[in-house]
Scaffold this active site. Structure first.
Site, PDB file in Angstrom:
ATOM      1  CG  ASP A  67      -0.314  -0.499   2.493  1.00  0.00           C
ATOM      2  OD1 ASP A  67       0.925  -0.441   2.590  1.00  0.00           O
ATOM      3  OD2 ASP A  67      -1.038  -0.929   3.392  1.00  0.00           O
ATOM      4  CG  ASN A 136      -9.481  -1.426  11.516  1.00  0.00           C
ATOM      5  OD1 ASN A 136      -8.539  -2.074  11.054  1.00  0.00           O
ATOM      6  ND2 ASN A 136      -9.938  -0.343  10.926  1.00  0.00           N
ATOM      7  CG  HIS A 138      -6.358  -2.203   8.428  1.00  0.00           C
ATOM      8  ND1 HIS A 138      -6.507  -0.969   9.024  1.00  0.00           N
ATOM      9  CD2 HIS A 138      -5.025  -2.384   8.330  1.00  0.00           C
ATOM     10  CE1 HIS A 138      -5.322  -0.447   9.263  1.00  0.00           C
ATOM     11  NE2 HIS A 138      -4.400  -1.292   8.857  1.00  0.00           N
ATOM     12  CD  GLU A 143      -9.258   1.090   7.121  1.00  0.00           C
ATOM     13  OE1 GLU A 143      -9.263   0.193   7.987  1.00  0.00           O
ATOM     14  OE2 GLU A 143      -8.694   2.177   7.291  1.00  0.00           O
TER      15      GLU A 143
HETATM   16  C1  GLP Z   1      -0.985   0.096   8.503  1.00  0.00           C
HETATM   17  C2  GLP Z   1      -0.570  -0.554   7.197  1.00  0.00           C
HETATM   18  C3  GLP Z   1      -0.697  -2.045   7.262  1.00  0.00           C
HETATM   19  C4  GLP Z   1      -0.053  -2.516   8.538  1.00  0.00           C
HETATM   20  C5  GLP Z   1      -0.888  -2.067   9.692  1.00  0.00           C
HETATM   21  C6  GLP Z   1      -0.315  -2.456  11.043  1.00  0.00           C
HETATM   22  O1  GLP Z   1      -2.202   0.744   8.435  1.00  0.00           O
HETATM   23  N1  GLP Z   1      -1.282  -0.091   6.056  1.00  0.00           N
HETATM   24  O2  GLP Z   1      -0.118  -2.623   6.120  1.00  0.00           O
HETATM   25  O3  GLP Z   1       0.007  -3.905   8.539  1.00  0.00           O
HETATM   26  O4  GLP Z   1      -1.066  -0.664   9.670  1.00  0.00           O
HETATM   27  O5  GLP Z   1       0.727  -1.605  11.394  1.00  0.00           O
HETATM   28  P1  GLP Z   1       1.711  -1.845  12.602  1.00  0.00           P
HETATM   29  O6  GLP Z   1       2.570  -2.972  12.196  1.00  0.00           O
HETATM   30  O7  GLP Z   1       2.467  -0.565  12.739  1.00  0.00           O
HETATM   31  O8  GLP Z   1       0.867  -2.145  13.771  1.00  0.00           O
END
Ligand code: GLP
Length: 248
Positions: A67, A136, A138, A143
């Site tokens: 992303d 959440n 995702h 989402e």
């Molecule tokens: C973000 C990214 C995801 C990631 C998620 C968790 O929103 N778009 O690809 O896996 O959050 O992030 P973290 O590893 O910092 O908890």
């Protein structure tokens, strides 16, 4: 679904790095699907160390990231393109031409989404997709409520995600409200999926995703149906899993 229970973040990172390293050793020209966020930083660090020791060669590896924020270019320190270089790519011998991330500055979002799906197809699909998990549920930026059959698309970020990710920006207002993300359809096409999750704040998302019903309300829940899915989570992230016998 296979679950690897690691003691803590460092152990989780080593386990995930092991799986990625095995993929690279078995198929030196493999396609890795990569993630950003705090979760993969430790695994990337371990892979860098093995590369420096001469044990891992990324010369023929290709990568596609999950992303990117709409409106951020590669030189923007908050962009995922910048994150990938500063956390991983700058320290290994990967050819940057073989690394792919949606272009946050693309003038036409629809065209950019089509282009990105074509890139993934032209590479022959993803051999190993690394994923983090949003609080959440995702994955990527898919989402809650997202259709399971979407390819790369442009999303309006949920309020929860905006609040969670705003910590990376100087002020919450600078946090983009939209992002490109590969779709759940793309993620499910990967030949292998490895998710890493650490921390008590993710325990509910882990329980709902993998010990609850498969529903678009919890995007990661669809991974219960993936043919080669490994969850690498630490004890804190697994703390709400019902019954010890649930984890093998
Ligand atoms: C973000 C990214 C995801 C990631 C998620 C968790 O929103 N778009 O690809 O896996 O959050 O992030 P973290 O590893 O910092 O908890």
């Amino acid at each position: 679904m296979r679950v690897i229970c690691a003691q803590d973040y460092d152990a989780m990172s080593r386990q995930a790095a092991n799986l990625i390293s095995a993929q690279v050793l078995l198929k030196p020209d493999c396609v890795l699907g990569l993630a950003t966020g705090d979760s993969p930083i430790g695994a990337y660090g371990q892979l860098i160390r093995w590369h420096r020791q001469g044990d891992l060669d990324f010369a023929r590896v290709k990568t596609v990231n999950l992303d990117e924020y709409v409106g951020l270019g590669v030189t923007d320190p908050q962009s995922y393109a910048y994150f990938m270089r500063k956390t991983f790519f700058d320290y290994i011998n990967i050819n940057l031409c073989n690394t792919h991330i949606p272009n946050g500055l693309a003038p036409d979002a629809g065209l950019e989404c089509n282009r990105y799906d074509e890139v993934i197809q032209a590479l022959g699909g993803v051999d190993l997709q690394l994923l983090g998990l949003g609080a959440n549920g995702h994955i990527g930026f898919n989402e809650p409520g997202t259709s399971f059959v979407k390819g790369t698309h442009c999303v309006e970020l949920s309020q929860t995600t905006i609040e969670t990710n705003a910590r990376f920006f100087t002020t919450a207002e600078l946090m983009p409200r939209r992002a490109f993300t590969v779709g759940i359809f793309d993620i499910m096409q990967a030949r292998r999926v490895v998710m890493i999750v650490s921390g008590r704040h993710k325990a509910r998302a882990v329980r709902d995703s993998f010990w609850g019903p498969i529903t678009p309300r919890v995007p990661a829940s669809i991974l219960q149906l993936h043919r080669n899915f490994t969850l690498v989570a630490d004890q804190a992230a697994l703390s709400l899993v019902p019954g010890e016998g649930a984890i093998s």
